[in-house]
Scaffold this motif. Structure first.
Motif, PDB file in Angstrom:
ATOM      1  N   ILE A  28       7.006  36.528  62.036  1.00  0.00           N
ATOM      2  CA  ILE A  28       8.214  37.204  62.456  1.00  0.00           C
ATOM      3  C   ILE A  28       9.185  37.556  61.114  1.00  0.00           C
ATOM      4  O   ILE A  28       8.909  36.733  60.256  1.00  0.00           O
ATOM      5  N   GLY A  29      10.143  38.284  61.184  1.00  0.00           N
ATOM      6  CA  GLY A  29      10.615  39.014  59.994  1.00  0.00           C
ATOM      7  C   GLY A  29      11.604  38.126  59.490  1.00  0.00           C
ATOM      8  O   GLY A  29      12.306  37.038  59.932  1.00  0.00           O
ATOM      9  N   THR A  30      12.275  38.305  58.163  1.00  0.00           N
ATOM     10  CA  THR A  30      13.427  37.408  57.750  1.00  0.00           C
ATOM     11  C   THR A  30      14.675  37.962  58.209  1.00  0.00           C
ATOM     12  O   THR A  30      15.421  36.545  58.431  1.00  0.00           O
TER      13      THR A  30
ATOM     14  N   GLY B 135      18.043  42.673  50.889  1.00  0.00           N
ATOM     15  CA  GLY B 135      19.234  41.982  51.307  1.00  0.00           C
ATOM     16  C   GLY B 135      18.927  40.740  52.113  1.00  0.00           C
ATOM     17  O   GLY B 135      19.420  39.541  51.675  1.00  0.00           O
ATOM     18  N   TYR B 136      18.280  40.761  53.046  1.00  0.00           N
ATOM     19  CA  TYR B 136      18.026  39.619  54.079  1.00  0.00           C
ATOM     20  C   TYR B 136      16.845  38.848  53.301  1.00  0.00           C
ATOM     21  O   TYR B 136      16.704  37.666  53.373  1.00  0.00           O
ATOM     22  N   CYS B 137      15.792  39.448  52.585  1.00  0.00           N
ATOM     23  CA  CYS B 137      14.760  38.745  52.061  1.00  0.00           C
ATOM     24  C   CYS B 137      15.254  37.963  50.952  1.00  0.00           C
ATOM     25  O   CYS B 137      14.971  36.710  50.466  1.00  0.00           O
ATOM     26  N   GLU B 138      16.250  38.502  50.084  1.00  0.00           N
ATOM     27  CA  GLU B 138      16.986  37.763  49.081  1.00  0.00           C
ATOM     28  C   GLU B 138      17.511  36.559  49.356  1.00  0.00           C
ATOM     29  O   GLU B 138      17.888  35.577  48.719  1.00  0.00           O
ATOM     30  N   LEU B 139      18.028  36.472  50.706  1.00  0.00           N
ATOM     31  CA  LEU B 139      18.759  35.348  51.262  1.00  0.00           C
ATOM     32  C   LEU B 139      17.990  34.045  51.603  1.00  0.00           C
ATOM     33  O   LEU B 139      18.689  33.046  51.323  1.00  0.00           O
ATOM     34  N   TYR B 140      16.703  34.252  51.663  1.00  0.00           N
ATOM     35  CA  TYR B 140      15.837  32.785  51.761  1.00  0.00           C
ATOM     36  C   TYR B 140      15.972  32.069  50.396  1.00  0.00           C
ATOM     37  O   TYR B 140      16.232  30.985  50.540  1.00  0.00           O
ATOM     38  N   MET B 141      16.015  32.871  49.293  1.00  0.00           N
ATOM     39  CA  MET B 141      16.254  32.055  48.028  1.00  0.00           C
ATOM     40  C   MET B 141      17.405  31.740  47.692  1.00  0.00           C
ATOM     41  O   MET B 141      17.702  30.398  47.325  1.00  0.00           O
TER      42      MET B 141
ATOM     43  N   THR C 289      14.533  35.399  61.457  1.00  0.00           N
ATOM     44  CA  THR C 289      14.437  34.146  61.192  1.00  0.00           C
ATOM     45  C   THR C 289      15.559  33.682  60.696  1.00  0.00           C
ATOM     46  O   THR C 289      16.184  32.374  61.007  1.00  0.00           O
ATOM     47  N   LEU C 290      16.333  34.263  59.719  1.00  0.00           N
ATOM     48  CA  LEU C 290      17.484  33.813  58.986  1.00  0.00           C
ATOM     49  C   LEU C 290      18.488  33.801  59.846  1.00  0.00           C
ATOM     50  O   LEU C 290      19.599  32.982  59.926  1.00  0.00           O
ATOM     51  N   ALA C 291      18.570  34.779  60.768  1.00  0.00           N
ATOM     52  CA  ALA C 291      19.469  34.655  61.811  1.00  0.00           C
ATOM     53  C   ALA C 291      19.669  33.319  62.817  1.00  0.00           C
ATOM     54  O   ALA C 291      20.969  32.745  63.033  1.00  0.00           O
TER      55      ALA C 291
ATOM     56  N   THR D 134       6.280  41.168  56.187  1.00  0.00           N
ATOM     57  CA  THR D 134       7.189  42.180  56.148  1.00  0.00           C
ATOM     58  C   THR D 134       7.084  42.902  54.827  1.00  0.00           C
ATOM     59  O   THR D 134       6.381  42.289  53.983  1.00  0.00           O
ATOM     60  N   PHE D 135       8.203  43.846  54.266  1.00  0.00           N
ATOM     61  CA  PHE D 135       7.967  44.346  53.084  1.00  0.00           C
ATOM     62  C   PHE D 135       9.505  44.355  52.604  1.00  0.00           C
ATOM     63  O   PHE D 135      10.422  44.561  53.373  1.00  0.00           O
ATOM     64  N   SER D 136       9.657  44.293  51.388  1.00  0.00           N
ATOM     65  CA  SER D 136      10.902  44.249  50.785  1.00  0.00           C
ATOM     66  C   SER D 136      12.062  45.293  50.992  1.00  0.00           C
ATOM     67  O   SER D 136      12.973  45.079  51.418  1.00  0.00           O
ATOM     68  N   ASP D 137      11.373  46.503  50.999  1.00  0.00           N
ATOM     69  CA  ASP D 137      12.150  47.777  51.399  1.00  0.00           C
ATOM     70  C   ASP D 137      12.772  47.681  52.805  1.00  0.00           C
ATOM     71  O   ASP D 137      13.547  48.463  53.214  1.00  0.00           O
ATOM     72  N   LEU D 138      12.200  46.977  53.595  1.00  0.00           N
ATOM     73  CA  LEU D 138      12.350  46.931  55.432  1.00  0.00           C
ATOM     74  C   LEU D 138      13.530  46.067  55.400  1.00  0.00           C
ATOM     75  O   LEU D 138      14.537  46.486  55.974  1.00  0.00           O
TER      76      LEU D 138
END
Length: 489
Positions: free
Chosen positions: A150-152, A232-238, A155-157, A225-229
């Motif tokens: 599932i997406g970032t 902002g949330y992708c970067e939050l993982y790091m 998952t992050l939420a 997933t892909f970054s453009d989708l």
């Protein structure tokens, strides 16, 4: 069973959770890994015996797939009949037994670790449930990668809610706000949170802690997933320190199936029926492999589709379904009901389809984005209500079928209020009207579709991340071999 003989290729062993919605993306990842470097990579999907057919079915839709399947025994679980090993095949009342069992290390680890030691992989890719595989990989001296099906965003939420004191907030409020997220604020009614976030159960929290800790020990995290989708949330993982490295490698619904497999979809009665309909005139409805819809709700949905006046293709997850008396005759050729498997990606890509009524499962979200199709959302379980907010409030590629404030929805079946036929008819008719909300959402999702295709093409962000993942695993293998050579001398 895959051969245990160590090859010169990079052998990657993948362990998905016991649900078709996880097994499918894991199989797709294995396919893409092997296809990217066929002379250098050997991919093996490890599942319990009864789930092997799910992998083989997924591979059958991938022409030339060079992926192996290995099996291990599913443990005896109280309340589950022998051979019931998948959330898609278990009775609704017993689904929790599979989910709960998957987190129990003493129950699941022995068979998985035994298979891993037998096959001697160079890397392990594991689902988040199986946090112990990080330790197994370390003991074998190989890297471990966690893969999220599932997406970032969802998952992050869930992670932020789990570690942000959601239980305390839930006791004094009927709505919680996801902490640590960029604008817009994501507010979720307590009834729409996954059940493990709504209770003070210690096992899920302890498992969540151990899963997060294991991810921190892994080489990194890969996500379908892909970054453009999810920018902002992708970067939050790091930034949140959840993973050392991230690889955003999807959507796996792209590229389109090769010609050899698409012909099968073309022979489908669904596709032949769609061929007779005008462009953007059909609403497609499917609620995924995990959802159990009550007979009463199916009846309201059927009557609502009839009253909408729109053409529809509806996948009903039931071996048999009794439609309201006279309904089929009144609907006639305007509607088609499928009670078995349907070629969803081909349906979504068909020019006759104008909207998708979806449960907001992540695979379906990716597929509708890839097809450039707007959605009406109807979430049912687990994280789907959170994903709905990403679709409707962040991406704005669709609307809720049942508007906010009309009734109670919940992740527990008994909390769902019946969505009345009138609401279904009104939402479908309005969304499908030319020049209305559906057309505006279609314009936005078409832009995302172009970005999804670009991400998977050579030089795209997901293409780059997949190869970076492979390069990192190869480097780890080379470094491990060098260390062994030094120690041997």
């Amino acid at each position: 069973m895959a051969s245990s003989t160590q090859s010169k290729k990079l052998r990657i062993l993948l362990f998905p959770f016991f649900a078709s919605s996880h097994i499918g993306p894991f199989t797709d990842l294995a396919f893409h890994l092997a296809a990217a470097r066929p002379d250098a990579i050997e991919a093996i999907v490890a599942v319990t015996t009864a789930n092997a057919s799910v992998v083989r079915s997924a591979l059958a839709r991938r022409a030339g797939a060079k992926v192996q399947v290995a099996t291990y025994p599913f443990p005896a679980v109280d309340g589950l009949p022998p051979g019931v090993e998948n959330l898609s095949t278990v009775a609704a009342a017993d689904a929790w037994r599979i989910d709960a069992a998957a987190w129990i290390e003493d129950l699941m680890r022995p068979a998985q670790e035994g298979l891993a030691r037998e096959l001697s992989p160079d890397a392990i890719v594991t689902d988040t449930h199986f946090f112990w595989n990080a330790d197994v990989a370390a003991e074998l001296g190989v890297p471990c990668v966690t893969f999220h099906a599932i997406g970032t965003f969802p998952t992050l939420a869930m992670l932020n809610l789990l570690f942000g004191g959601v239980h305390d907030a839930a006791t004094c409020s009927s709505v919680v706000t996801v902490p640590g997220f960029p604008s817009p604020d994501i507010r979720v009614p307590v009834t729409e949170l996954p059940e493990f976030l709504r209770t003070r159960q210690t096992v899920p929290r302890a498992a969540g802690d151990r899963s997060a800790s294991a991810l921190g020990r892994c080489l990194g995290l890969a996500v379908n997933t892909f970054s453009d989708l999810e920018r902002g949330y992708c970067e939050l993982y790091m930034r949140n320190g959840y993973a050392k490295r991230t690889y955003f490698v999807g959507p796996f619904s792209l590229p389109s199936p090769p010609a050899g497999s698409s012909s099968f979809a073309g022979d489908s009665p669904c596709i032949r029926w769609l061929d007779t309909k005008p462009a953007h005139s059909v609403v497609y409805l499917c609620f995924g492999s995990l959802t159990h819809v009550s007979e009463a709700q199916l009846r309201e949905l059927a009557i609502g589709l009839e009253a909408s006046g729109k053409s529809f293709l509806w996948v009903v997850r039931a071996d048999t379904w009794m439609s309201p008396e006279g309904w089929k005759e009144r609907v006639g050729d305007r509607g088609m009901v499928v009670t078995g498997w349907a070629p969803q990606t081909a349906i979504l890509a068909h020019p006759a389809v104008g909207a998708f009524v979806t449960h907001c499962g992540w695979n379906s979200v990716l597929e509708t984005v890839a097809a450039g199709l707007p959605v009406l959302t109807w979430p049912m379980v687990v994280e789907q209500f959170i994903t709905e907010r990403f679709v409707t409030e962040v991406l704005a590629i669709g609307e809720r079928l049942w508007p906010e404030g009309c009734g109670v929805r919940g992740t527990k079946t008994e909390e769902h209020e019946l969505v009345p036929a009138e609401a279904v008819a009104r939402a479908v008719a309005r969304f499908m009207e030319p020049g209305g909300a559906g057309d505006a959402a279609r314009s936005r999702v078409k832009e995302l579709s172009l970005k999804a295709h670009a991400a998977m093409e050579e030089g795209g962000s997901s293409h780059h991340d997949l190869r970076r993942l492979i390069d990192d695993l190869v480097q780890e293998k080379t470094a491990g071999a060098g260390t062994m050579a030094v120690s041997d001398t």
